[in-house]
Design an enzyme around this catalytic site. Structure first.
Site, PDB file in Angstrom:
ATOM      1  N   ARG A  17     -17.158   1.004   5.325  1.00 28.62           N
ATOM      2  CA  ARG A  17     -16.319   0.048   6.070  1.00 28.62           C
ATOM      3  C   ARG A  17     -15.805   0.616   7.388  1.00 28.62           C
ATOM      4  O   ARG A  17     -15.358  -0.136   8.251  1.00 28.62           O
ATOM      5  CB  ARG A  17     -15.145  -0.420   5.197  1.00 28.62           C
ATOM      6  CG  ARG A  17     -14.251   0.704   4.752  1.00 28.62           C
ATOM      7  CD  ARG A  17     -13.321   0.292   3.626  1.00 28.62           C
ATOM      8  NE  ARG A  17     -12.045  -0.215   4.088  1.00 28.62           N
ATOM      9  CZ  ARG A  17     -11.023  -0.483   3.280  1.00 28.62           C
ATOM     10  NH1 ARG A  17     -11.137  -0.300   1.977  1.00 28.62           N
ATOM     11  NH2 ARG A  17      -9.899  -0.933   3.756  1.00 28.62           N
ATOM     12  N   GLU A  48     -12.227  -4.504  -6.662  1.00 29.78           N
ATOM     13  CA  GLU A  48     -12.826  -4.068  -5.396  1.00 29.78           C
ATOM     14  C   GLU A  48     -14.095  -3.266  -5.604  1.00 29.78           C
ATOM     15  O   GLU A  48     -14.634  -2.679  -4.685  1.00 29.78           O
ATOM     16  CB  GLU A  48     -11.806  -3.309  -4.536  1.00 29.78           C
ATOM     17  CG  GLU A  48     -10.978  -2.289  -5.249  1.00 29.78           C
ATOM     18  CD  GLU A  48      -9.859  -1.707  -4.381  1.00 29.78           C
ATOM     19  OE1 GLU A  48      -9.811  -1.954  -3.163  1.00 29.78           O
ATOM     20  OE2 GLU A  48      -9.042  -0.961  -4.945  1.00 29.78           O
ATOM     21  N   ARG A  68       1.117  -1.537  -5.379  1.00 30.38           N
ATOM     22  CA  ARG A  68      -0.173  -0.924  -5.736  1.00 30.38           C
ATOM     23  C   ARG A  68       0.046   0.573  -5.862  1.00 30.38           C
ATOM     24  O   ARG A  68       0.611   1.201  -4.961  1.00 30.38           O
ATOM     25  CB  ARG A  68      -1.215  -1.214  -4.667  1.00 30.38           C
ATOM     26  CG  ARG A  68      -2.550  -0.580  -5.045  1.00 30.38           C
ATOM     27  CD  ARG A  68      -3.622  -0.935  -4.082  1.00 30.38           C
ATOM     28  NE  ARG A  68      -3.483  -0.222  -2.813  1.00 30.38           N
ATOM     29  CZ  ARG A  68      -4.334  -0.356  -1.806  1.00 30.38           C
ATOM     30  NH1 ARG A  68      -5.345  -1.182  -1.919  1.00 30.38           N
ATOM     31  NH2 ARG A  68      -4.165   0.319  -0.695  1.00 30.38           N
ATOM     32  N   ARG A  88       0.860  -1.195   0.000  1.00 31.97           N
ATOM     33  CA  ARG A  88       0.000   0.000   0.000  1.00 31.97           C
ATOM     34  C   ARG A  88       0.899   1.250   0.000  1.00 31.97           C
ATOM     35  O   ARG A  88       1.181   1.815   1.046  1.00 31.97           O
ATOM     36  CB  ARG A  88      -0.891   0.016   1.249  1.00 31.97           C
ATOM     37  CG  ARG A  88      -1.953  -1.075   1.282  1.00 31.97           C
ATOM     38  CD  ARG A  88      -2.822  -0.910   2.544  1.00 31.97           C
ATOM     39  NE  ARG A  88      -4.047  -1.656   2.478  1.00 31.97           N
ATOM     40  CZ  ARG A  88      -4.252  -2.818   3.118  1.00 31.97           C
ATOM     41  NH1 ARG A  88      -3.315  -3.355   3.847  1.00 31.97           N
ATOM     42  NH2 ARG A  88      -5.429  -3.433   3.010  1.00 31.97           N
ATOM     43  N   ASN A 102     -12.075  -5.697   1.159  1.00 32.48           N
ATOM     44  CA  ASN A 102     -12.414  -4.636   2.117  1.00 32.48           C
ATOM     45  C   ASN A 102     -13.326  -3.611   1.445  1.00 32.48           C
ATOM     46  O   ASN A 102     -14.339  -3.192   2.010  1.00 32.48           O
ATOM     47  CB  ASN A 102     -11.158  -3.930   2.615  1.00 32.48           C
ATOM     48  CG  ASN A 102     -10.177  -4.895   3.236  1.00 32.48           C
ATOM     49  OD1 ASN A 102     -10.570  -5.971   3.642  1.00 32.48           O
ATOM     50  ND2 ASN A 102      -8.921  -4.516   3.301  1.00 32.48           N
ATOM     51  N   ASP A 103     -12.949  -3.236   0.235  1.00 35.16           N
ATOM     52  CA  ASP A 103     -13.805  -2.304  -0.501  1.00 35.16           C
ATOM     53  C   ASP A 103     -14.943  -3.030  -1.216  1.00 35.16           C
ATOM     54  O   ASP A 103     -16.052  -2.515  -1.297  1.00 35.16           O
ATOM     55  CB  ASP A 103     -12.968  -1.517  -1.521  1.00 35.16           C
ATOM     56  CG  ASP A 103     -12.298  -0.320  -0.872  1.00 35.16           C
ATOM     57  OD1 ASP A 103     -12.981   0.410  -0.126  1.00 35.16           O
ATOM     58  OD2 ASP A 103     -11.093  -0.106  -1.093  1.00 35.16           O
TER      59      ASP A 103
HETATM   60  C1  PEP Z   1      -9.261  -3.837  -0.167  1.00 34.73           C
HETATM   61  O1  PEP Z   1     -10.043  -2.929  -0.447  1.00 34.73           O
HETATM   62  O2  PEP Z   1      -9.627  -4.993   0.078  1.00 34.73           O
HETATM   63  C2  PEP Z   1      -7.818  -3.588  -0.088  1.00 34.73           C
HETATM   64  C3  PEP Z   1      -6.979  -4.581   0.097  1.00 34.73           C
HETATM   65  O3  PEP Z   1      -7.382  -2.302  -0.170  1.00 34.73           O
HETATM   66  P1  PEP Z   1      -7.481  -1.232   1.034  1.00 34.73           P
HETATM   67  O4  PEP Z   1      -7.830  -1.971   2.278  1.00 34.73           O
HETATM   68  O5  PEP Z   1      -6.166  -0.554   1.113  1.00 34.73           O
HETATM   69  O6  PEP Z   1      -8.582  -0.330   0.548  1.00 34.73           O
HETATM   70 MG    MG Z   2      -9.312  -1.086  -1.295  1.00 38.02          MG
END
Ligand code: PEP
Ligand code: MG
Length: 589
Positions: free
Chosen positions: A470, A436, A334, A298, A459-460
């Site tokens: 979230r 995502e 990324r 990240r 996560n997104d």
């Molecule tokens: C996600 O969205 O799952 C992800 C890995 O990216 P981040 O948590 O940095 O948004």
């Molecule tokens: Mg994400």
């Protein structure tokens, strides 16, 4: 002794005195201090008042020089209030007589003054209320900001109690002293939660009003496994928690031997276990825990932890450090995922982040495509560093094929520029995307034609599929990776990748949660990218199950109607495979 339950986001037990941080934009809770602390509170107040006066004077001078004396006069009113002995005297007396913190005294006295202004007959006075609020926020910012600054050079261990922490605040915490985190706000995959987990700091979020329950200095236990905060624990509770902390260390140690064993299922299927990182210095732990590479770097955290935008050279050196730390193992970089909650200081100063819907706004690849110098600088730095080891480039938050094409075109432009300038870069760098956003999951087949790999960011993906922020603790129970719609999307992406021969990985926090391991393998995933502390545990599950077993679990899981049924079923199946794996744990994504 008082206990409060929240959302556990990072396991471990922390026992230390509290360091409470308020938020200048939040109501300040009434907290009392001991009489012996009054002089210190008064000194803090004086410091904040003089810093505010100096700041306003500077603003006044600047305004007078650029737009004229007339507008600058507005600040004269603020300076006048700060010099008003009756107002400042009232704040001082509140601290002395009511034994309250400087923050609460400023907050309550200025709130009272604001109310008086609002009730005034004169329209002029009523309109001045915004100046009172402005002044209140300025003084509080100095009081609270100073407390936050102190976090980076603490002299003793502490647990941080805050309304919320931004990812950049979490990133800059002094990890050797901060033993735990508890916040009013936040959800399971808020970035602060992810970072705390990666750093191995026990953390609980979504406690709603923990900041009004704890005073700085009070002894606090944070049980990041069960999601329970205990304030002023009694001797018995302290003893139990210390035993629990020892038990967890012993459990960690018991996983040591698994770190060097391959991540293969009982019937010999290899699972590529990689790690997620925010900073290159996390790589050592990731490799020690058995990661075969970095599946998600990240890179925005380099920006979040810096005061100024990192230059190309600074970025180049950081990426180089990551590549060298990996010693030949692959690094998936990324590109910048700034925006939404990951707000970089310069962005906010430029006013670019005033968004009505930040998570649906100009974040991530969208922000990069609108700020080409920012984007190109990063791509140049990554490409230059890629001569030193295997690198893959991954674009986040793609929602539309045109964005991918545009991003690839910019990457080609940057490569051409480097070629023209005779600057070397790695050849055949694979290019992939994060999946995502549901639109991309549903169009996975199309995207497979134009990418070398895909990584599912659950996560997104969860938040955009079920329309649940979230990071919002009030609707956290609706945020679940076990939602049948989410599982269906993961299955679609995995199938599309399989058919097209495109590698599909999963790097959302679901991959780090043991309850999902069998499901994800059963859905066809053969590559997972995980937060480093969770690697041994997930590997242990992989080594205990067979592909057929996992496929059966996945086939059954997609037949349920609700996330609750799916979650119960999955926990049940993983518990059967490894008895005791969820003992004392209530983490679930
Ligand atoms: C996600 O969205 O799952 C992800 C890995 O990216 P981040 O948590 O940095 O948004
Ligand atoms: Mg994400």
């Amino acid at each position: 002794m008082l206990t409060k339950k929240g959302i556990p986001v990072s396991p471990g037990v922390a026992i230390a005195p509290a360091m409470v941080l308020d938020g200048e934009d939040q109501p300040i809770p009434r907290r009392t201090v001991a009489p012996s602390q009054i002089p210190a509170e008064l000194t803090r107040l004086e410091g904040a008042l003089s810093a505010s006066t100096a700041e306003i004077q500077e603003l006044k001078d600047k305004t007078a020089a650029t737009v004229g004396q007339e507008l600058a006069a507005i600040f004269g009113f603020h300076i006048g209030m700060l010099a008003d002995e009756s107002l400042v005297g009232e704040i001082r007396s509140a601290i002395q007589n009511q034994l309250i913190t400087a923050e609460f005294a400023v907050y309550s006295v200025l709130k009272g003054l604001g109310k008086k202004f609002l009730q005034a007959d004169s329209r002029y006075m009523r309109e001045r209320v915004s100046d009172v609020w402005d002044l209140e926020r300025r003084i509080l910012r100095h009081l609270i900001g100073k407390a936050r600054d102190e976090l980076s050079h603490l002299k003793h261990n502490a647990v941080v109690i805050a309304h919320d922490l931004t990812p950049s605040q979490t990133a800059s915490l002094d990890k050797s002293k901060i033993k735990g985190i508890a916040t009013d706000a936040g959800g399971l995959t808020s970035h602060t939660a992810i970072l705390a987990h990666a750093l191995g700091i026990p953390a609980i979020v979504g406690l709603e009003d923990i900041t009004s329950q704890v005073n700085t200095g009070a002894m606090v236990i944070i049980d990041g496994q069960r999601g329970v905060v205990t304030i002023d624990p009694d001797a018995e509770q302290l003893m139990q928690s210390r035993q629990e902390a020892d038990r967890m260390v012993a459990f960690e140690d018991s996983l040591t031997e698994i770190r060097d064993l391959p991540a293969v299922t009982k019937d010999g299927t290899k699972i590529n276990l990689q790690a997620n990182i925010e900073f290159p210095n996390e790589i050592d732990q990731a490799i020690r825990n058995g990661a075969k590479g970095i599946g998600l770097y990240r890179t925005e955290f380099l920006f979040l932890a810096s005061k100024a935008e990192p230059t190309e050279q600074q970025q180049y050196e950081t990426y180089l450090e990551a590549i060298r730390n990996l010693d030949g193992k692959p690094l998936t970089v990324r590109t910048l995922d700034l925006g939404a909650d990951k707000v970089f200081k310069l962005q906010s100063e430029a006013g670019e982040t005033i968004e009505r819907n930040p998570f649906l706004g100009c974040r991530s690849i969208r922000l990069c495509l609108q700020n080409l110098p920012l984007f190109k600088t990063q791509l140049r730095a990554v490409l230059r560093a890629s001569t030193e080891g295997p690198v893959r480039i991954m674009f986040p938050l793609i929602s539309n094929i045109m964005e991918l094409r545009q991003a690839r075109m910019i990457l080609s432009d940057v490569k051409e520029d480097l070629e023209d300038q005779g600057v070397a870069f790695g050849e055949d760098i694979p290019v992939g995307i994060m999946v995502e956003v549901p639109s991309v999951a549903l169009q996975a087949k199309t995207f497979c034609r134009e990418v070398d790999f895909m990584s599912i960011g659950t996560n997104d993906l969860i938040q955009y599929t079920v329309a649940v922020d979230r990071g919002n603790e009030r609707i956290a129970s609706l945020y679940s990776g076990a939602h049948p719609a989410v599982i269906t999307l993961i299955r679609e992406v995995t199938r599309a990748g399989d058919k097209a021969g495109v590698e599909v990985s999963l790097c959302g926090e679901m991959a780090s949660a043991p309850e999902y391991t069998m499901l994800l393998i059963g859905l066809g995933l053969r590559s997972l990218s995980i937060t480093p502390p969770a690697l041994p545990e997930v590997k242990q599950i992989i080594r205990t199950v067979s592909i057929d077993q996992c496929r059966r679990v996945a086939r059954k899981a997609v037949t349920f109607d609700s996330d609750r049924e799916v979650a119960n079923y999955l926990r049940d199946q993983v518990s059967k495979a490894i008895p005791g794996v969820f003992d004392g744990r209530s983490i679930g994504y």
